[in-house]
Design an enzyme around this catalytic site. Structure first.
Site, PDB file in Angstrom:
ATOM      1  CG  ASP A 245     -30.622 -36.835 -29.081  1.00 38.59           C
ATOM      2  OD1 ASP A 245     -31.739 -36.923 -28.549  1.00 38.59           O
ATOM      3  OD2 ASP A 245     -29.915 -35.817 -28.986  1.00 38.59           O
ATOM      4  CD  GLU A 453     -30.245 -18.873 -23.676  1.00 43.19           C
ATOM      5  OE1 GLU A 453     -29.082 -18.511 -23.942  1.00 43.19           O
ATOM      6  OE2 GLU A 453     -30.784 -18.685 -22.564  1.00 43.19           O
TER       7      GLU A 453
END
Length: 717
Positions: A245, A453
């Site tokens: 990542d 969010e």
């Protein structure tokens, strides 16, 4: 004269090895950063590996923006996911061809997509849960594998695009701690919950795997021998490329503190098979080689895997079957039609006291209120492209009601206490009351969006990407309370990527969970409101009450989590969703009431539309182990099939339950078969009493038995 790596009659791996053999070690190292360098003498073009396709080709301009992954999951439709991914890969190739033509080789311009995300949405507070296919490993694996097949295509020789399973493994928040967090999971939870979807995608031929930021049981995931070598490469036989990542390898020394220097971090990642670094730590590869921390063979092995992927994509061949795709296919009418179908199937009707569908001829004044009613942002979700045209809920309702007065008020800010500046708390509520009192019905559109969010959000006070509880921001709760306190009927439309306790919103006459529904989302919501189709979406996650006692967010044990292990009564259960018609499930039978370890069982039953409207039903098959010697779920999803029936129509369907669905996982993480009785259930929801009560439908069931086995048949491969 052509070189061996240019010979299209040879295998991609042979050609890749020949190409890498011709590179210097410095050139090999230059290919292991996500911004791979150009090697002009060998005809290697620069290539940026970093691209996203979570629910459409992302971050590179115009694209079809499908419903967010969690919305796609609520369709429970494997075939639909594959069709969507096929469109995404078509647009991805078309964009790649165009960018190549204009010599743009930058980020988000390639055809190695770092999608799908098959982490398990174990906790409703996780902001990135919206990127997943929900809380169930079976559903996640089946949908994720379909998405991989769609992205990679069906050509016998070439990958259309390269998919990537992420984030391996056991990643699901908290976002603010992910760079130093150690996700501690039992071997039982690893094998039973966190790993099966990844195994499913490997078996489906996924080309790439991305490691997670966190540690898992002490090892950083992008340098974990347990995950990357023992499991992924050796046990599962994965032969594709592995990427970190982004900047996760730097976390080894900066935050996890399992290494002391970048060179040591390079060595830990590379020795365990991390081929590509999204980040810049692999700039230290040559230094690590000079210090004998790694070998040249390890560098070349990784480079071969990377070049094999690029070979499979046709980057070194004269032509591929996808070369003629161009920008004319981007967000075209056919793709929009599929997008509308996906959005319609993704919407979940949670409550309906009979108000829906609305009768257009009885409406004279409609109030559309809420911060998400006319906003494009909540249509997108995160990791999105830019649609050529967006359909908000307000736009959809106005198009559906050309002769009706439609009044609009934002009602409140998404999360701040005031709407205007300067202003005051609740500064729009007087208008809300006025429009509510004038209206025949209020469509109240609330929720969140990617600004509050999502992934590791900073700079917004009180919002980190994760939720601190299961409630909407206070400004919206005040809005909902104000509207629902009046006498006008209310339809609540919620746009979030996760479970919400609606509190006083539960008093609304109807509740629609719209997720982040994509560019066509507003039209899909409008069509649902006015009965253009019967809703059929099912919850891929449990909607808990905020008062339910959930485990600590940092606790990765599955105890009291998800429908499989939760001990309380939720707000709305996994697998639940209403429609405008009802179905009966009868005459359930199997092809083998008794079977051996590992043997599949085919379930058949009759499904009848008992209502007055054509509709879809998602028939869900669950299995309950009646005699397990270890902890097992109360029941678990093991099959599903979407069926479309006209009023009064009956159809016999069959669903195959794989043999592995009858296995159990012990505390050592061993997946084994045990003889004994199992109950299979079939219906439009879970087989628990609460789901039956909410749905108003009965569930069919049948008992089957696994017969005795010998010791050689005990373990599951």
């Amino acid at each position: 004269m052509k070189q061996k790596y240019q010979d299209e009659t040879l295998s991609f791996k042979e050609r890749a090895k020949d190409l890498v053999d011709r590179m210097t070690v410095e050139e090999c190292a230059s290919q292991m950063l996500f911004e791979a360098a150009k090697i002009e003498r060998l005809g290697v073009q620069s290539f940026n590996w970093w691209n996203e396709a979570l629910h459409g080709a992302a971050r590179s301009g115009m694209a079809t923006v499908f419903p967010q992954a969690i919305g796609m999951a609520s369709t429970f439709d494997v075939a639909l996911l594959e069709r969507i991914a096929d469109v995404v890969s078509t647009e991805g190739r078309a964009k790649y061809n165009t960018f190549q033509k204009y010599e743009d080789y930058g980020i988000y311009k390639g055809i190695t997509f770092w999608s799908p995300n098959v982490n398990i949405f174990r906790d409703p507070r996780w902001g990135r849960g919206q990127e997943t296919y929900g809380e169930d490993p079976y559903l996640t694996g089946k949908l994720g594998a379909a998405y991989v097949r769609g992205l990679q295509g069906t050509d016998e020789r070439y990958l259309k695009t390269a998919a990537c399973a992420k984030h391996f493994a056991v990643h699901s928040g908290p976002e603010g701690m992910r760079h130093e967090f150690d996700a501690k999971a039992t071997m039982q939870d690893m094998a039973e919950t966190y790993l099966p979807a990844f195994r499913e995608l490997v078996d489906a031929g996924v080309e790439g795997v991305m490691g997670a930021y966190n540690r898992t049981n002490g090892e950083p995931c992008c340098g974990s021998k347990t995950l990357m070598v023992d499991l992924l490469r050796e046990a599962w036989g994965f032969d594709g490329y592995f990427t970190s990542d982004c900047w996760a390898i730097a976390d080894f020394h900066l935050h996890h503190c399992v290494t002391a220097t970048p060179v040591e971090s390079v060595a830990l990642a590379l020795k365990n098979g991390c081929d590509l670094n999204c980040g810049n730590t692999y700039a230290y590869i040559l230094k690590a080689l000079q210090e004998d921390k790694i070998t040249e063979e390890e560098i070349r092995n990784s480079c071969v895997r990377l070049m094999t992927t690029r070979m499979k994509l046709g980057m070194f061949d004269e032509k591929t079957p996808f070369d003629e795709l161009d920008y004319t296919v981007i967000d075209c009418e056919a793709h929009r039609a599929l997008n509308l179908e996906a959005a319609r199937k993704s919407l979940v009707l949670l409550k309906n006291n009979g108000i829906l569908p609305l009768k257009k001829e009885k409406l004279h004044n409609v109030a559309v209120i809420g911060p998400n009613a006319d906003s494009v942002t909540p249509l997108n979700g995160n990791y999105h492209g830019t649609a050529n045209e967006y359909h908000t809920v307000l736009k959809g309702i106005r198009e559906a009601l050309p002769d009706v007065r439609v009044n609009y008020s934002k009602g409140c800010h998404l999360y701040e206490h005031k709407l205007e500046d300067p202003g005051y708390s609740g500064d729009c509520l007087a208008e809300v009351k006025a429009l509510t009192d004038l209206a025949d019905v209020v469509i109240l559109v609330v929720g969140m969006d990617e600004t509050i969010e999502g992934e590791e959000i900073t700079g917004r006070e009180g919002f980190t990407g994760d939720k601190k509880d299961l409630l909407l921001p206070q400004s919206q709760r005040d809005l909902i309370k104000t509207v629902c306190a009046r006498e006008t009927p209310v339809v609540l439309v919620n746009m979030t990527g996760s479970a919400i306790d609606f509190e006083e919103g539960c008093q609304a006459d109807a509740i629609i969970q719209a997720w982040y529904p994509g560019a066509m989302g507003g039209r899909a919501v409008s069509d649902l409101l006015f009965g253009e189709y019967s809703p059929s979406g099912k919850l891929p996650v449990t909607f808990y009450k905020n008062t339910n006692e959930l485990p600590d967010f940092e606790d990765y044990s599955m105890e009291n989590r998800t429908y499989k292990f939760f001990r309380g009564e939720p707000l709305y259960p996994f697998g639940y969703g209403l429609g405008y018609t009802s179905f009966a499930f009868t005459e359930m039978k199997t092809d083998r009431p008794k079977f051996g370890p590992g043997e599949a069982v085919t379930v058949s039953l009759k499904v009848k539309n008992k209502g007055a409207m054509e509709g879809d039903e998602v028939v869900q098959i669950y299995v309950r182990d009646e005699e397990a010697s270890v902890r097992v779920p109360v029941h678990k999803l093991c099959g599903m099939k979407r069926v479309t029936l006209k009023p009064g129509e009956e159809q016999e369907i069959s669903v195959t339950v794989e043999g592995s669905c009858f296995a159990v996982t012990n505390e050592k993480g061993e997946t084994v078969y045990e003889p004994g009785r199992f109950t299979l259930f079939a219906g439009g929801c879970q087989p628990d009493e609460y789901s039956r009560k909410l749905s108003g439908q009965e569930i069919a069931s049948i008992e089957v038995e696994m017969e005795c086995y010998d010791s050689r048949s005990m373990s599951v491969s």
